[in-house]
Design a protein around this motif. Structure first.
Motif, mmCIF file in Angstrom:
data_model
loop_
_atom_site.group_PDB
_atom_site.id
_atom_site.type_symbol
_atom_site.label_atom_id
_atom_site.label_comp_id
_atom_site.label_asym_id
_atom_site.label_seq_id
_atom_site.Cartn_x
_atom_site.Cartn_y
_atom_site.Cartn_z
ATOM 1 N N TYR A 39 0.843 -1.189 0.000
ATOM 2 C CA TYR A 39 0.000 0.000 0.000
ATOM 3 C C TYR A 39 0.883 1.245 0.000
ATOM 4 C CZ TYR A 39 -3.251 -3.568 1.475
ATOM 5 O OH TYR A 39 -3.990 -4.713 1.534
ATOM 6 N N LEU A 59 -8.656 -7.240 2.351
ATOM 7 C CA LEU A 59 -7.914 -7.172 1.092
ATOM 8 C C LEU A 59 -6.681 -8.075 1.138
ATOM 9 C CD1 LEU A 59 -7.736 -5.992 -1.690
ATOM 10 C CD2 LEU A 59 -6.822 -3.901 -0.717
ATOM 11 N N ASP A 60 -5.939 -8.027 2.249
ATOM 12 C CA ASP A 60 -4.773 -8.905 2.396
ATOM 13 C C ASP A 60 -5.175 -10.371 2.304
ATOM 14 O OD1 ASP A 60 -2.946 -6.825 2.677
ATOM 15 O OD2 ASP A 60 -3.009 -6.861 4.875
ATOM 16 N N THR A 62 -7.805 -11.680 0.804
ATOM 17 C CA THR A 62 -8.249 -11.980 -0.552
ATOM 18 C C THR A 62 -7.063 -12.130 -1.499
ATOM 19 O OG1 THR A 62 -10.341 -10.830 -0.216
ATOM 20 C CG2 THR A 62 -9.630 -11.109 -2.488
ATOM 21 N N ILE A 80 -6.156 3.448 -1.881
ATOM 22 C CA ILE A 80 -7.592 3.352 -1.599
ATOM 23 C C ILE A 80 -8.081 4.734 -1.187
ATOM 24 C CG2 ILE A 80 -9.354 2.320 -0.136
ATOM 25 C CD1 ILE A 80 -7.365 -0.058 0.239
ATOM 26 N N PHE A 125 -10.373 1.718 -5.574
ATOM 27 C CA PHE A 125 -9.145 0.933 -5.456
ATOM 28 C C PHE A 125 -8.315 1.171 -6.718
ATOM 29 C CE2 PHE A 125 -12.424 -1.178 -3.069
ATOM 30 C CZ PHE A 125 -11.799 -1.665 -1.927
ATOM 31 N N ARG A 159 -15.866 -6.688 3.929
ATOM 32 C CA ARG A 159 -15.430 -7.952 3.327
ATOM 33 C C ARG A 159 -16.223 -8.221 2.040
ATOM 34 N NH1 ARG A 159 -16.122 -11.670 7.558
ATOM 35 N NH2 ARG A 159 -14.386 -10.694 8.598
ATOM 36 N N VAL A 162 -14.818 -5.978 -0.744
ATOM 37 C CA VAL A 162 -13.554 -6.499 -1.279
ATOM 38 C C VAL A 162 -13.799 -7.734 -2.141
ATOM 39 C CG1 VAL A 162 -11.364 -7.601 -0.639
ATOM 40 C CG2 VAL A 162 -12.106 -5.521 0.521
ATOM 41 N N PHE A 166 -12.748 -7.544 -6.062
ATOM 42 C CA PHE A 166 -11.645 -8.355 -6.556
ATOM 43 C C PHE A 166 -12.098 -9.661 -7.204
ATOM 44 C CE2 PHE A 166 -9.487 -5.140 -4.252
ATOM 45 C CZ PHE A 166 -8.322 -4.967 -4.979
#
Length: 174
Positions: A39, A59-60, A62, A80, A125, A159, A162, A166
């Motif tokens: 990031y 995010l980490d 995923t 972000i 993002f 969650r 994200v 993604f």
């Protein structure tokens, strides 16, 4: 009474807005060449510290599940940004005319806004190629937000954002 409860249930389900996402990416980029990320150090997400931690954790998790590693010298930088705004209430007016034989009828229906303006959050993002310092992928998610949501509800909502954002990363470049 049962009719009124049914109407209230439908209205409450409709008021729970889903996550809407718009994507854009550079079609000339080979996304399979990326395996690390980090990031921006000076990222200003616009989220509270607690919500930012929740978002980054999601995010980490995923990205790790997709084979990406968090690295000090990454191939991709993630930025972000978010914004909160009030959406217009859902209300409408409908007019209808109909008839059979010699009978003609008409009607007007009015939808009354319940609960005032809706609180919405937009989260953007940006994924930037670290070597070229070029934006290669972007997604903007919009979803409803409850000001009084519990920490677990907030975490579940972030969650879900994200996961949806993604679900199309890396893009299937044609």
């Amino acid at each position: 009474m049962r009719y009124l409860l049914s109407i209230l249930l439908v209205l409450s389900l409709l008021s729970c807005s889903s996550v809407r996402v718009n994507y854009d990416y550079d079609k000339t980029v080979d996304f399979s060449s990326y395996s690390t990320y980090n990031y921006y150090a000076d990222m200003q997400s616009g989220l509270s510290q607690l919500d930012e931690k929740r978002l980054l954790r999601a995010l980490d998790s995923t990205l790790k599940a997709r084979g990406y590693r968090l690295a000090e010298e990454p191939e991709l930088f993630i930025n972000i940004m978010s914004d909160e705004y009030r959406g217009a209430p859902n209300s409408n007016v409908g007019v209808g005319i109909g008839g059979t034989g010699r009978n003609v009828g008409g009607g007007i229906s009015v939808g009354l806004p319940l609960g005032g303006l809706n609180l919405q959050r937009s989260i953007q993002f940006d994924l930037v190629d670290a070597q070229r310092d070029a934006l290669v992928w972007q997604a903007v998610a919009e979803s409803g937000l409850s000001e009084n949501a519990s920490p677990s509800v907030r975490e579940d909502k972030l969650r879900a954002v994200v996961k949806k954002v993604f679900s199309k990363f890396p893009p299937k470049v044609k």
